[in-house]
Design a protein around this motif. Structure first.
Motif, PDB file in Angstrom:
ATOM      1  N   GLU A   1       0.541 -12.009  -7.662  1.00 35.93           N
ATOM      2  CA  GLU A   1       1.173 -11.549  -6.428  1.00 35.93           C
ATOM      3  C   GLU A   1       1.258 -10.024  -6.443  1.00 35.93           C
ATOM      4  O   GLU A   1       1.907  -9.428  -7.313  1.00 35.93           O
ATOM      5  CB  GLU A   1       2.566 -12.156  -6.285  1.00 35.93           C
ATOM      6  CG  GLU A   1       2.576 -13.668  -6.157  1.00 35.93           C
ATOM      7  CD  GLU A   1       1.883 -14.135  -4.889  1.00 35.93           C
ATOM      8  OE1 GLU A   1       1.821 -13.330  -3.923  1.00 35.93           O
ATOM      9  OE2 GLU A   1       1.416 -15.281  -4.871  1.00 35.93           O
ATOM     10  N   VAL A   2       0.581  -9.389  -5.513  1.00 33.68           N
ATOM     11  CA  VAL A   2       0.587  -7.937  -5.392  1.00 33.68           C
ATOM     12  C   VAL A   2       1.638  -7.549  -4.356  1.00 33.68           C
ATOM     13  O   VAL A   2       1.649  -8.097  -3.250  1.00 33.68           O
ATOM     14  CB  VAL A   2      -0.809  -7.422  -4.967  1.00 33.68           C
ATOM     15  CG1 VAL A   2      -0.808  -5.898  -4.879  1.00 33.68           C
ATOM     16  CG2 VAL A   2      -1.855  -7.901  -5.946  1.00 33.68           C
ATOM     17  N   PRO A   3       2.539  -6.632  -4.679  1.00 33.68           N
ATOM     18  CA  PRO A   3       3.557  -6.227  -3.701  1.00 33.68           C
ATOM     19  C   PRO A   3       2.914  -5.684  -2.428  1.00 33.68           C
ATOM     20  O   PRO A   3       1.813  -5.121  -2.435  1.00 33.68           O
ATOM     21  CB  PRO A   3       4.360  -5.146  -4.443  1.00 33.68           C
ATOM     22  CG  PRO A   3       4.130  -5.440  -5.894  1.00 33.68           C
ATOM     23  CD  PRO A   3       2.748  -5.980  -5.993  1.00 33.68           C
ATOM     24  N   ALA A   4       3.622  -5.855  -1.327  1.00 31.45           N
ATOM     25  CA  ALA A   4       3.075  -5.471  -0.034  1.00 31.45           C
ATOM     26  C   ALA A   4       2.846  -3.972   0.078  1.00 31.45           C
ATOM     27  O   ALA A   4       1.894  -3.524   0.718  1.00 31.45           O
ATOM     28  CB  ALA A   4       4.015  -5.949   1.079  1.00 31.45           C
ATOM     29  N   GLU A   5       3.715  -3.164  -0.582  1.00 29.08           N
ATOM     30  CA  GLU A   5       3.540  -1.716  -0.459  1.00 29.08           C
ATOM     31  C   GLU A   5       2.260  -1.242  -1.133  1.00 29.08           C
ATOM     32  O   GLU A   5       1.653  -0.260  -0.710  1.00 29.08           O
ATOM     33  CB  GLU A   5       4.757  -0.983  -1.052  1.00 29.08           C
ATOM     34  CG  GLU A   5       5.063  -1.337  -2.498  1.00 29.08           C
ATOM     35  CD  GLU A   5       6.037  -2.503  -2.604  1.00 29.08           C
ATOM     36  OE1 GLU A   5       6.623  -2.687  -3.687  1.00 29.08           O
ATOM     37  OE2 GLU A   5       6.205  -3.230  -1.598  1.00 29.08           O
ATOM     38  N   PHE A   6       1.804  -1.964  -2.190  1.00 29.00           N
ATOM     39  CA  PHE A   6       0.546  -1.579  -2.843  1.00 29.00           C
ATOM     40  C   PHE A   6      -0.670  -1.985  -2.008  1.00 29.00           C
ATOM     41  O   PHE A   6      -1.733  -1.377  -2.114  1.00 29.00           O
ATOM     42  CB  PHE A   6       0.455  -2.207  -4.230  1.00 29.00           C
ATOM     43  CG  PHE A   6       1.448  -1.651  -5.211  1.00 29.00           C
ATOM     44  CD1 PHE A   6       1.309  -0.372  -5.730  1.00 29.00           C
ATOM     45  CD2 PHE A   6       2.543  -2.402  -5.607  1.00 29.00           C
ATOM     46  CE1 PHE A   6       2.227   0.136  -6.626  1.00 29.00           C
ATOM     47  CE2 PHE A   6       3.462  -1.899  -6.499  1.00 29.00           C
ATOM     48  CZ  PHE A   6       3.316  -0.622  -7.011  1.00 29.00           C
ATOM     49  N   LEU A   7      -0.503  -3.027  -1.198  1.00 29.05           N
ATOM     50  CA  LEU A   7      -1.624  -3.472  -0.368  1.00 29.05           C
ATOM     51  C   LEU A   7      -1.899  -2.532   0.796  1.00 29.05           C
ATOM     52  O   LEU A   7      -2.910  -2.680   1.483  1.00 29.05           O
ATOM     53  CB  LEU A   7      -1.338  -4.878   0.177  1.00 29.05           C
ATOM     54  CG  LEU A   7      -1.327  -6.014  -0.852  1.00 29.05           C
ATOM     55  CD1 LEU A   7      -0.942  -7.332  -0.195  1.00 29.05           C
ATOM     56  CD2 LEU A   7      -2.695  -6.145  -1.519  1.00 29.05           C
ATOM     57  N   GLN A   8      -1.017  -1.584   1.016  1.00 24.91           N
ATOM     58  CA  GLN A   8      -1.280  -0.592   2.048  1.00 24.91           C
ATOM     59  C   GLN A   8      -2.453   0.306   1.686  1.00 24.91           C
ATOM     60  O   GLN A   8      -3.122   0.851   2.559  1.00 24.91           O
ATOM     61  CB  GLN A   8      -0.021   0.261   2.283  1.00 24.91           C
ATOM     62  CG  GLN A   8       1.193  -0.542   2.735  1.00 24.91           C
ATOM     63  CD  GLN A   8       0.959  -1.238   4.057  1.00 24.91           C
ATOM     64  OE1 GLN A   8       0.282  -0.711   4.944  1.00 24.91           O
ATOM     65  NE2 GLN A   8       1.520  -2.439   4.198  1.00 24.91           N
ATOM     66  N   ASP A   9      -2.705   0.442   0.389  1.00 27.03           N
ATOM     67  CA  ASP A   9      -3.854   1.232  -0.076  1.00 27.03           C
ATOM     68  C   ASP A   9      -5.129   0.434   0.185  1.00 27.03           C
ATOM     69  O   ASP A   9      -5.235  -0.746  -0.178  1.00 27.03           O
ATOM     70  CB  ASP A   9      -3.695   1.531  -1.564  1.00 27.03           C
ATOM     71  CG  ASP A   9      -4.720   2.551  -2.048  1.00 27.03           C
ATOM     72  OD1 ASP A   9      -5.762   2.690  -1.372  1.00 27.03           O
ATOM     73  OD2 ASP A   9      -4.492   3.187  -3.076  1.00 27.03           O
TER      74      ASP A   9
ATOM     75  N   THR B   1      -8.117   0.677  -1.165  1.00 29.47           N
ATOM     76  CA  THR B   1      -8.822   0.274  -2.391  1.00 29.47           C
ATOM     77  C   THR B   1      -8.177  -0.962  -3.001  1.00 29.47           C
ATOM     78  O   THR B   1      -8.861  -1.925  -3.400  1.00 29.47           O
ATOM     79  CB  THR B   1      -8.823   1.422  -3.402  1.00 29.47           C
ATOM     80  OG1 THR B   1      -9.374   2.585  -2.794  1.00 29.47           O
ATOM     81  CG2 THR B   1      -9.628   1.060  -4.635  1.00 29.47           C
ATOM     82  N   VAL B   2      -6.837  -0.944  -3.087  1.00 27.80           N
ATOM     83  CA  VAL B   2      -6.133  -2.103  -3.653  1.00 27.80           C
ATOM     84  C   VAL B   2      -6.346  -3.340  -2.765  1.00 27.80           C
ATOM     85  O   VAL B   2      -6.548  -4.455  -3.266  1.00 27.80           O
ATOM     86  CB  VAL B   2      -4.637  -1.784  -3.797  1.00 27.80           C
ATOM     87  CG1 VAL B   2      -3.878  -3.017  -4.291  1.00 27.80           C
ATOM     88  CG2 VAL B   2      -4.435  -0.621  -4.753  1.00 27.80           C
ATOM     89  N   ALA B   3      -6.316  -3.145  -1.444  1.00 29.33           N
ATOM     90  CA  ALA B   3      -6.521  -4.279  -0.530  1.00 29.33           C
ATOM     91  C   ALA B   3      -7.923  -4.864  -0.678  1.00 29.33           C
ATOM     92  O   ALA B   3      -8.101  -6.094  -0.669  1.00 29.33           O
ATOM     93  CB  ALA B   3      -6.284  -3.824   0.911  1.00 29.33           C
ATOM     94  N   ASP B   4      -8.951  -4.001  -0.848  1.00 28.52           N
ATOM     95  CA  ASP B   4     -10.321  -4.491  -1.038  1.00 28.52           C
ATOM     96  C   ASP B   4     -10.440  -5.279  -2.332  1.00 28.52           C
ATOM     97  O   ASP B   4     -11.061  -6.351  -2.369  1.00 28.52           O
ATOM     98  CB  ASP B   4     -11.299  -3.320  -1.027  1.00 28.52           C
ATOM     99  CG  ASP B   4     -11.401  -2.674   0.352  1.00 28.52           C
ATOM    100  OD1 ASP B   4     -11.049  -3.346   1.343  1.00 28.52           O
ATOM    101  OD2 ASP B   4     -11.820  -1.502   0.427  1.00 28.52           O
ATOM    102  N   PHE B   5      -9.842  -4.725  -3.423  1.00 34.28           N
ATOM    103  CA  PHE B   5      -9.907  -5.439  -4.700  1.00 34.28           C
ATOM    104  C   PHE B   5      -9.167  -6.770  -4.620  1.00 34.28           C
ATOM    105  O   PHE B   5      -9.624  -7.798  -5.172  1.00 34.28           O
ATOM    106  CB  PHE B   5      -9.308  -4.586  -5.819  1.00 34.28           C
ATOM    107  CG  PHE B   5     -10.265  -3.560  -6.363  1.00 34.28           C
ATOM    108  CD1 PHE B   5     -11.457  -3.952  -6.950  1.00 34.28           C
ATOM    109  CD2 PHE B   5      -9.991  -2.212  -6.279  1.00 34.28           C
ATOM    110  CE1 PHE B   5     -12.342  -3.015  -7.446  1.00 34.28           C
ATOM    111  CE2 PHE B   5     -10.872  -1.269  -6.772  1.00 34.28           C
ATOM    112  CZ  PHE B   5     -12.062  -1.668  -7.360  1.00 34.28           C
TER     113      PHE B   5
END
Length: 418
Positions: free
Chosen positions: A126-134, A136-140
């Motif tokens: 589970e990736v925190p929502a604030e990190f998914l704003q990036d 690169t992180v969202a693509d990975f």
């Protein structure tokens, strides 16, 4: 509990554990030994858990075991309020907690191995929502989810192939058996060659044998062609026979008829078809339309209760009574001329009903005629297929049809035309 312990001891004494426990020795295990035994069973399911619990803290041991049991979807017995007691018993190595866990694990070891293997790849991070704003992180994270789905599909295909296909060992056994059979055939061929070489003029005899084999193959091919030609000949004979019967019928019609009779038959046919088109079919269509109208009206109305049906029946009875009274009054007022007209109308109605009945009889007779003609063709074909059976000639076929086909067709047609 005795059956549970007996099952645990039997499983632990088998492969791959081979503990050599008895019921007494198993029951006398201390809490630390029970925890190590539970860790060994978990290590058999997931190799990452094959550790010595003396090398880790009790809290780490309990956390590791609870994590794996959660992945394996183990549900402790009791209510939700007992979960804290379960955790405490797992830390202290309580028999009342560890024995049910061992019993549950040893019942389904192979299934749990597969589940633990899949958990290594399918337990989602589970990736925190604030990190998914990036971006690169969202693509990975998206690639990670796609790879997880691809792994699920590949694993399903792998399991299906394991169930449906042959194993490698079976394929190897089949290949070995075929190679052995090939060697035996090769040795047999060598022995036959040596035996043939001792015979005089063996080359000439081999050539004759080869020609004999070719001639047998040719004979089989010719027999097949002969059978195909017989089938084609039979079909052609059937067509010829039907054409001859039709020609015979046409000749009979031409020989027995004159222009006046032909015109009369055509007029009868026209009258019959005109009656169907102008009277019978329109009347039936009106009747059907009326029935459909009333059925649609009934369907459109709401559902009726028993009280509604009773009221309708009473209303119908009253209307019928009124109709009967009106008919009686009208009959009292009839004059003699009116009674004669009524008689004529009644006779016309009777004649109309008879006419309609005769039209239906004529239609049924025509259908029966067509059915009998098909039976004649089928029986003629069956008789031709049987060897040694006699086939009806054209005259016999015509005579049979005259005997069995309905004779009332023309009479009915004449009656309708009148």
């Amino acid at each position: 509990m005795g059956d549970q312990m007996q099952f645990i001891v039997e499983k632990l004494n088998q492969e791959p554990f081979r503990k050599n426990y008895s019921l007494i020795s198993f029951d006398s295990l201390e809490s630390l030994q029970l925890l190590q035994l539970l860790s060994d069973v978990l290590g058999e399911i997931d190799p990452k858990h094959a550790v010595d619990i003396r090398e880790e803290l009790p809290e780490q041991t309990a956390k590791r075991m609870l994590n794996l049991l959660g992945i394996l979807k183990y549900k402790p017995p009791g209510t939700v309020s007992d979960l804290s007691a379960f955790r405490q018993g797992l830390v202290t190595g309580s028999k009342s907690v560890i024995h049910p866990v061992l019993h549950w694990l040893l019942q389904r070891t192979n299934e749990l191995k597969t589940r633990a293997y899949l958990a290594r790849f399918l337990v989602k991070l589970e990736v925190p929502a604030e990190f998914l704003q990036d971006d690169t992180v969202a693509d990975f994270n998206k690639q990670y989810e796609e790879l997880m789905e691809a792994f699920k599909n590949l694993h399903k295909e792998h399991e299906q192939l394991k169930i449906s296909g042959l194993s490698t060992a079976e394929i190897r056994r089949d290949i070995g058996a075929m190679e052995e059979e090939k060697d035996q055939l090769a040795k047999r061929v060598e022995r036959l060659k040596k035996r043939v070489e001792t015979v005089q003029n063996h080359q000439r005899m081999l050539e004759i044998a080869r020609q004999l084999r070719l001639e047998k193959e040719r004979e089989e091919s010719l027999a097949q062609q002969k059978q195909e030609q017989k089938s084609q000949l039979f079909l052609v004979e059937q067509k010829l026979q039907r054409a001859q019967v039709q020609l015979k019928e046409m000749k009979q019609v031409v020989a027995d008829s004159k222009p006046e009779s032909l015109m009369k038959k055509l007029e009868e046919e026209i009258n019959f078809n005109s009656y169907l088109v102008t009277e019978k079919i329109p009347r039936e269509m009106e009747s059907k339309k009326t029935s459909v109208y009333f059925l649609q009206k009934v369907v459109a109305e709401p559902a009726m209760t028993q009280a509604d049906l009773t009221a309708l029946e009473s209303e119908i009875n009253e209307v019928n009574t009124q109709i009967n009274q009106l008919v009686e009054k009208r009959m009292i007022k009839y004059e003699p001329a009116d009674s004669k007209f009524s008689m004529y109308r009644q006779q016309a109605s009777i004649i109309s009903r008879k006419k309609e009945a005769k039209a239906e009889e004529l239609q049924a007779a025509k259908e029966e005629m067509s059915s009998l003609e098909r039976q004649v063709e089928q029986r003629s074909s069956q008789a031709h297929e049987l060897e040694g059976s006699e086939v009806l000639t054209e005259d016999e076929t015509w005579q049979w049809k005259n005997q069995h086909l309905p004779n009332s067709c023309s009479q009915t047609s004449i009656w309708i035309s009148t």
